[in-house]
Design an enzyme around this catalytic site. Structure first.
Site: not given
Ligand code: MV4
Length: 477
Positions: A227, A294, A310
């Site tokens: 991230h 993000e 924000r």
């Molecule tokens: C995702 C992803 C994987 N593939 N989308 C989580 C917060 C939001 N901003 C978007 N997030 C994610 N979206 C796709 N297509 C992984 C995340 C993700 C996440 C997912 C599962 C567990 C922890 C996570 C931590 C950060 C982001």
């Protein structure tokens, strides 16, 4: 006090159009972010109004502000989310601007609209931009049309058959997301196509309950992303720029635990590309204010996820590596001033790390309200503590459990890690349990030290015994 507050900043090179003047800011928030905003206002020569709930009567933001107005009882719904009382407090005190901080009302477009209708300046973006980015399907489509990379995915799903057809086109695994969700809420991973119709049904019901909107969409699921988010700034004259990126992959259940800047795995060319895409994203909607784009980083590819409209908890690591006071700039931008010095090209000045210190059981992660019987925060070169705590304060059960942000800045990442270990060692918080042992453990992990970690790292490698050992070592000193 002079009768006319001088304009918040040094002269600008070009003559800006008429500015909305701000003299008195109401801070519609509590805790460390309320203090952060009050500090920025004080340095800008602006007067401040705190609002507080009855359980926050003795809170530091009440004492630091020039004036304070009680807006209701402990539960947020009756105080920090109580729009009527907050607006009444602004009118009562003659405030001319409202800063929403983060959380609470900060991303509610209706609140920003009401603030503006009451002839107050909302220190944040246009409500139109809050709406576009708050609806994740609209945000995705807008970004896709503007040439910002997005993952293969869909618009709003219209039926189970539609979802199955789209998932087959995209390829499994896929992730189901709520259009009204965000920040990881309302997401479900689907690895088996047979399970998609039932998962969709459940997800729709949950989304409708949680957000009042059951709309869902699909994206290809990235298995081990990082991230990474880019700080953007934009003015009301069409200028936009970035202030580099933050790495926020150390999280648990979508709660960030530690953030750093810059991201240690970005090449110079990838940084340039990602930051350019973030500026493009802001420009695509005519955004003006502070914002965060993000991205999911998958190897050397990155994809737009969400925009946060924000100031964020983790803004401080960006401040440390750029030397920019982001909250002062956010206020300045709300008056209509142009970006000015913020248009320069930013390069990372050293490395910054932020640990979120929470009042919680470090192993079970259960929030721990209570009274702080002893408190000592670290100091010394390169250490910053943003906190609303003091010895004797009672942490109420109604709000977020974050007690403090411990931020360090050093010439490089390894020195920043050492400095954070040193600073955590100086920290004394007695009377309630905190997650400091978790941070001490985390900073020793080879995956963390090498910088080779993804969003699953913390949950996958958490070792309760090792964290307990850190807690015990702390007690013995
Ligand atoms: C995702 C992803 C994987 N593939 N989308 C989580 C917060 C939001 N901003 C978007 N997030 C994610 N979206 C796709 N297509 C992984 C995340 C993700 C996440 C997912 C599962 C567990 C922890 C996570 C931590 C950060 C982001």
């Amino acid at each position: 006090m002079p009768t006319k507050t001088p304009h918040p900043t040094a002269p600008r090179p070009s003559q800006p159009p008429p500015l909305r003047e701000i003299r008195k800011v109401l801070i519609a928030n509590r805790g460390e972010i309320a203090l952060r905003v009050i500090r920025a206002c004080r340095e800008l020569g602006l007067r401040t109004v705190a609002v507080y709930s009855t359980v926050d009567e003795h809170a530091l933001h009440v004492r630091f502000a020039d004036e304070a107005v009680c807006i209701g009882p402990g539960p947020s719904s009756q105080s920090y989310l109580n729009i009527k009382n907050i607006i009444a407090a602004a009118e009562l005190t003659g405030a001319d601007a409202v800063h929403p901080g983060y959380g609470f009302l900060s991303e509610r477009a209706e609140f920003a609209e009401i603030v503006q209708k009451c002839k107050l300046t909302f220190i944040g973006p246009d409500p139109v931009h809050m709406r576009v980015m708050g609806d994740k399907v609209t945000a995705r489509q807008t970004m896709e049309r503007s040439g910002v990379p997005v993952l293969p995915g869909t618009g709003v799903l219209t039926s189970a058959a539609h979802a199955v057809a789209e998932a087959e086109r995209i390829g499994l695994p896929v992730i189901l997301k709520a259009s009204a969700g965000g920040g990881g809420r309302g997401m479900k991973i689907v690895r088996d196509i047979k399970l998609l119709p039932q998962t969709l049904q459940t997800a729709q019901v949950e989304a409708l309950k949680a957000f009042g909107n059951g709309d869902m969409y699909i994206e290809r699921y990235v298995q081990s992303p990082r991230h990474v988010e880019v700080q953007v700034v934009a003015d009301q004259h069409g200028n936009a720029n970035h202030l580099l990126e933050r790495e926020c992959s150390v999280q648990r259940r979508h709660q960030k635990v530690l953030e750093e800047a810059p991201c240690s795995v970005l090449s110079e060319s990838l940084r340039r590309e990602m930051c350019a895409a973030a500026v493009q994203a802001a420009k695509a909607i005519g955004y003006h204010s502070l914002g965060t784009i993000e991205f999911l980083l998958d190897g050397d590819r990155f994809y737009f996820m969400e925009m946060n409209t924000r100031v964020q908890v983790e803004h401080c690591v960006t401040e440390m590596i750029t030397g920019v006071d982001l909250v002062q700039e956010q206020i300045r931008l709300a008056t209509g001033e142009p970006l000015g010095h913020l248009m320069r090209e930013f390069r990372p000045r050293g490395h910054a790390i932020e640990c979120r210190i929470n009042a919680e059981d470090p192993i079970k992660f259960i929030p721990q309200p209570g009274t702080i019987s002893a408190l000592h925060f670290p100091g010394g070169y390169g250490v910053r503590v943003d906190s609303h705590m003091y010895q004797g304060i009672t942490v109420p059960p109604f709000y977020d459990s974050m007690l403090a942000k411990l931020i360090v800045h050093a010439p490089d990442r390894q020195q920043a890690i050492r400095r954070m270990q040193r600073a955590l060692g100086e920290c004394v918080i007695e009377g309630i349990q905190t997650n400091i042992p978790l941070h001490r453990w985390l900073l020793k992990q080879p995956a963390f030290i090498s910088g080779k970690y993804d969003t699953h790292f913390l949950e996958a490698s958490l070792d309760p015994e090792a964290v307990r050992a850190e807690a015990d070592a702390e007690v013995q000193g």
